[in-house]
Design a protein around this motif. Structure first.
Motif, PDB file in Angstrom:
ATOM      1  N   VAL A   1       0.815  -1.214   0.000  1.00  0.00           N
ATOM      2  CA  VAL A   1       0.000   0.000   0.000  1.00  0.00           C
ATOM      3  C   VAL A   1       0.851   1.267   0.000  1.00  0.00           C
ATOM      4  CG1 VAL A   1      -1.999  -1.093   1.096  1.00  0.00           C
ATOM      5  CG2 VAL A   1      -0.249   0.005   2.529  1.00  0.00           C
ATOM      6  N   GLN A   2       2.158   1.128   0.217  1.00  0.00           N
ATOM      7  CA  GLN A   2       3.028   2.292   0.297  1.00  0.00           C
ATOM      8  C   GLN A   2       3.849   2.457  -0.980  1.00  0.00           C
ATOM      9  OE1 GLN A   2       4.829   3.022   4.352  1.00  0.00           O
ATOM     10  NE2 GLN A   2       4.274   0.861   4.559  1.00  0.00           N
ATOM     11  N   LYS A   3       3.829   3.683  -1.518  1.00  0.00           N
ATOM     12  CA  LYS A   3       4.578   3.973  -2.737  1.00  0.00           C
ATOM     13  C   LYS A   3       6.069   3.675  -2.555  1.00  0.00           C
ATOM     14  CE  LYS A   3       5.460   7.587  -6.159  1.00  0.00           C
ATOM     15  NZ  LYS A   3       6.795   7.068  -6.446  1.00  0.00           N
ATOM     16  N   GLU A   4       6.631   4.013  -1.395  1.00  0.00           N
ATOM     17  CA  GLU A   4       8.065   3.777  -1.194  1.00  0.00           C
ATOM     18  C   GLU A   4       8.394   2.285  -1.251  1.00  0.00           C
ATOM     19  OE1 GLU A   4       9.526   4.480   3.034  1.00  0.00           O
ATOM     20  OE2 GLU A   4       7.493   5.271   3.172  1.00  0.00           O
ATOM     21  N   ALA A   5       7.479   1.433  -0.809  1.00  0.00           N
ATOM     22  CA  ALA A   5       7.691  -0.013  -0.884  1.00  0.00           C
ATOM     23  C   ALA A   5       7.622  -0.488  -2.329  1.00  0.00           C
ATOM     24  CB  ALA A   5       6.658  -0.746  -0.031  1.00  0.00           C
ATOM     25  N   VAL A   6       6.653   0.002  -3.071  1.00  0.00           N
ATOM     26  CA  VAL A   6       6.514  -0.365  -4.481  1.00  0.00           C
ATOM     27  C   VAL A   6       7.774   0.060  -5.239  1.00  0.00           C
ATOM     28  CG1 VAL A   6       5.213   0.146  -6.600  1.00  0.00           C
ATOM     29  CG2 VAL A   6       3.996  -0.363  -4.464  1.00  0.00           C
ATOM     30  N   ASP A   7       8.224   1.299  -4.993  1.00  0.00           N
ATOM     31  CA  ASP A   7       9.428   1.792  -5.669  1.00  0.00           C
ATOM     32  C   ASP A   7      10.660   0.960  -5.301  1.00  0.00           C
ATOM     33  OD1 ASP A   7       7.856   3.752  -6.790  1.00  0.00           O
ATOM     34  OD2 ASP A   7       8.569   5.364  -5.475  1.00  0.00           O
ATOM     35  N   ALA A   8      10.821   0.655  -4.016  1.00  0.00           N
ATOM     36  CA  ALA A   8      11.973  -0.140  -3.580  1.00  0.00           C
ATOM     37  C   ALA A   8      11.953  -1.528  -4.225  1.00  0.00           C
ATOM     38  CB  ALA A   8      11.976  -0.272  -2.057  1.00  0.00           C
ATOM     39  N   THR A   9      10.771  -2.126  -4.307  1.00  0.00           N
ATOM     40  CA  THR A   9      10.639  -3.459  -4.905  1.00  0.00           C
ATOM     41  C   THR A   9      10.954  -3.414  -6.398  1.00  0.00           C
ATOM     42  OG1 THR A   9       9.023  -4.087  -3.233  1.00  0.00           O
ATOM     43  CG2 THR A   9       9.050  -5.399  -5.255  1.00  0.00           C
ATOM     44  N   LEU A  10      10.427  -2.414  -7.087  1.00  0.00           N
ATOM     45  CA  LEU A  10      10.713  -2.274  -8.522  1.00  0.00           C
ATOM     46  C   LEU A  10      12.211  -2.075  -8.761  1.00  0.00           C
ATOM     47  CD1 LEU A  10       7.725  -0.025  -9.650  1.00  0.00           C
ATOM     48  CD2 LEU A  10       8.186  -2.382 -10.383  1.00  0.00           C
ATOM     49  N   HIS A  11      12.844  -1.239  -7.947  1.00  0.00           N
ATOM     50  CA  HIS A  11      14.290  -1.023  -8.106  1.00  0.00           C
ATOM     51  C   HIS A  11      15.078  -2.303  -7.851  1.00  0.00           C
ATOM     52  CE1 HIS A  11      13.274   3.321  -7.899  1.00  0.00           C
ATOM     53  NE2 HIS A  11      14.257   3.369  -8.778  1.00  0.00           N
ATOM     54  N   ARG A  12      14.671  -3.067  -6.854  1.00  0.00           N
ATOM     55  CA  ARG A  12      15.377  -4.324  -6.551  1.00  0.00           C
ATOM     56  C   ARG A  12      15.258  -5.290  -7.740  1.00  0.00           C
ATOM     57  NH1 ARG A  12      17.640  -5.384  -2.159  1.00  0.00           N
ATOM     58  NH2 ARG A  12      16.378  -3.967  -0.901  1.00  0.00           N
ATOM     59  N   LEU A  13      14.083  -5.366  -8.332  1.00  0.00           N
ATOM     60  CA  LEU A  13      13.891  -6.229  -9.504  1.00  0.00           C
ATOM     61  C   LEU A  13      14.716  -5.730 -10.699  1.00  0.00           C
ATOM     62  CD1 LEU A  13      10.055  -6.776  -9.171  1.00  0.00           C
ATOM     63  CD2 LEU A  13      11.791  -8.563  -8.974  1.00  0.00           C
ATOM     64  N   LEU A  14      14.689  -4.412 -10.929  1.00  0.00           N
ATOM     65  CA  LEU A  14      15.463  -3.837 -12.037  1.00  0.00           C
ATOM     66  C   LEU A  14      16.952  -4.057 -11.856  1.00  0.00           C
ATOM     67  CD1 LEU A  14      13.450  -0.528 -12.467  1.00  0.00           C
ATOM     68  CD2 LEU A  14      13.784  -2.265 -14.256  1.00  0.00           C
ATOM     69  N   ASP A  15      17.439  -3.884 -10.631  1.00  0.00           N
ATOM     70  CA  ASP A  15      18.868  -4.078 -10.353  1.00  0.00           C
ATOM     71  C   ASP A  15      19.309  -5.508 -10.642  1.00  0.00           C
ATOM     72  OD1 ASP A  15      19.075  -1.446  -9.546  1.00  0.00           O
ATOM     73  OD2 ASP A  15      19.138  -1.905  -7.390  1.00  0.00           O
ATOM     74  N   ASN A  16      18.370  -6.443 -10.590  1.00  0.00           N
ATOM     75  CA  ASN A  16      18.669  -7.853 -10.836  1.00  0.00           C
ATOM     76  C   ASN A  16      18.139  -8.340 -12.181  1.00  0.00           C
ATOM     77  OD1 ASN A  16      19.894  -9.145  -8.200  1.00  0.00           O
ATOM     78  ND2 ASN A  16      18.427  -7.570  -7.565  1.00  0.00           N
ATOM     79  N   ALA A  17      17.666  -7.416 -13.015  1.00  0.00           N
ATOM     80  CA  ALA A  17      17.144  -7.715 -14.357  1.00  0.00           C
ATOM     81  C   ALA A  17      16.028  -8.758 -14.327  1.00  0.00           C
ATOM     82  CB  ALA A  17      18.280  -8.135 -15.296  1.00  0.00           C
ATOM     83  N   LEU A  18      15.159  -8.662 -13.315  1.00  0.00           N
ATOM     84  CA  LEU A  18      14.051  -9.619 -13.193  1.00  0.00           C
ATOM     85  C   LEU A  18      12.685  -8.939 -13.202  1.00  0.00           C
ATOM     86  CD1 LEU A  18      15.500 -12.128 -10.565  1.00  0.00           C
ATOM     87  CD2 LEU A  18      15.276 -12.425 -13.036  1.00  0.00           C
ATOM     88  N   GLU A  19      12.623  -7.696 -13.636  1.00  0.00           N
ATOM     89  CA  GLU A  19      11.349  -6.965 -13.631  1.00  0.00           C
ATOM     90  C   GLU A  19      10.289  -7.609 -14.525  1.00  0.00           C
ATOM     91  OE1 GLU A  19      13.853  -5.308 -16.916  1.00  0.00           O
ATOM     92  OE2 GLU A  19      14.249  -5.826 -14.828  1.00  0.00           O
ATOM     93  N   HIS A  20      10.706  -8.361 -15.540  1.00  0.00           N
ATOM     94  CA  HIS A  20       9.762  -9.018 -16.445  1.00  0.00           C
ATOM     95  C   HIS A  20       9.046 -10.205 -15.782  1.00  0.00           C
ATOM     96  CE1 HIS A  20      13.558 -11.155 -16.735  1.00  0.00           C
ATOM     97  NE2 HIS A  20      12.899 -12.212 -17.191  1.00  0.00           N
ATOM     98  N   ARG A  21       9.515 -10.620 -14.615  1.00  0.00           N
ATOM     99  CA  ARG A  21       8.915 -11.767 -13.928  1.00  0.00           C
ATOM    100  C   ARG A  21       7.895 -11.366 -12.867  1.00  0.00           C
ATOM    101  NH1 ARG A  21      13.979 -15.847 -12.660  1.00  0.00           N
ATOM    102  NH2 ARG A  21      14.729 -16.056 -14.810  1.00  0.00           N
ATOM    103  N   ALA A  22       7.658 -10.058 -12.708  1.00  0.00           N
ATOM    104  CA  ALA A  22       6.796  -9.635 -11.605  1.00  0.00           C
ATOM    105  C   ALA A  22       5.967  -8.413 -11.970  1.00  0.00           C
ATOM    106  CB  ALA A  22       7.640  -9.330 -10.371  1.00  0.00           C
ATOM    107  N   LEU A  23       4.815  -8.329 -11.337  1.00  0.00           N
ATOM    108  CA  LEU A  23       3.973  -7.148 -11.380  1.00  0.00           C
ATOM    109  C   LEU A  23       3.899  -6.633  -9.955  1.00  0.00           C
ATOM    110  CD1 LEU A  23       2.030  -5.245 -12.876  1.00  0.00           C
ATOM    111  CD2 LEU A  23       0.201  -6.885 -12.385  1.00  0.00           C
ATOM    112  N   VAL A  24       4.362  -5.399  -9.754  1.00  0.00           N
ATOM    113  CA  VAL A  24       4.370  -4.797  -8.421  1.00  0.00           C
ATOM    114  C   VAL A  24       3.221  -3.795  -8.368  1.00  0.00           C
ATOM    115  CG1 VAL A  24       5.723  -3.576  -6.688  1.00  0.00           C
ATOM    116  CG2 VAL A  24       6.868  -5.099  -8.323  1.00  0.00           C
TER     117      VAL A  24
END
Length: 192
Positions: A53-76
């Motif tokens: 529910v928190q934007k900062e959590a969504v952003d942190a999760t998206l950045h973690r996925l991007l940093d590991n090149a796995l953003e295509h495996r998840a919908l945040v």
């Protein structure tokens, strides 16, 4: 063999339940550690739905996925886990909740028993037979004991012929240590 810490044990349970190509849910994305862990388990043919529910959590999760090149495996999703049914329609192999608050953020924004139980009810319907839901219950904050008690009351009432419920905790640790509750679906809920 040595005893696994709570988070190690949670990951061990999910590793046993989730295979490449599966659908997984991170019901409380937080800083994205569990979403990344799940994205590695599901592989390129699987998918993770992560909720917070928190934007900062969504952003942190998206950045973690991007940093590991796995953003295509998840919908945040910036949405509460009580709304899982709006997004997830396929069978789920595994899900994780970290109940409490986002570390390093506003401690007044916490998970609540009513939304957590709604999410659990939804996931139990979506869960494959053999699937696992893991709850890491942090309860040493304001509102934490209430949520802990209501969630334990709910999971304890689940029919054992459909769902096995396990509690894993260290009994001699100080300061309200977190513990794991795991739900394994052993039979479809609609069957008698």
């Amino acid at each position: 063999m040595k005893l696994q810490r709570v988070l190690q044990y949670a990951q061990s349970l999910l590793t046993d339940a989730i295979q490449e190509g599966d659908i997984a849910v991170d019901a409380t994305a937080g800083n994205g550690h569990d979403t990344l862990f799940l994205a590695n388990l599901v592989g390129d043919d699987g998918y993770v739905y992560a909720f917070d529910v928190q934007k900062e959590a969504v952003d942190a999760t998206l950045h973690r996925l991007l940093d590991n090149a796995l953003e295509h495996r998840a919908l945040v999703l910036k949405d509460g886990h009580e709304n899982i049914a709006k997004y997830v329609t396929k069978p789920v192999a595994g899900a994780i909740f970290n109940l409490g608050y986002l570390p390093g953020s506003d401690h007044s924004i916490i998970t609540k028993p009513n939304t957590t139980i709604t999410a659990l009810e939804t996931l139990l319907q979506l869960l494959k037979v053999g699937g696992i839901i893991v709850l890491v219950i942090y309860h040493g904050h304001d509102g934490g004991a209430e949520e802990r008690d209501e969630v334990l009351r709910f999971v304890s009432s689940l029919p054992q012929k459909h769902v096995h419920v396990l509690r894993y905790e260290f009994l001699n640790q100080q300061n309200s240590p977190p513990f794991v509750v795991a739900l394994e679906k052993v039979k479809e809920m609609g069957n008698k």
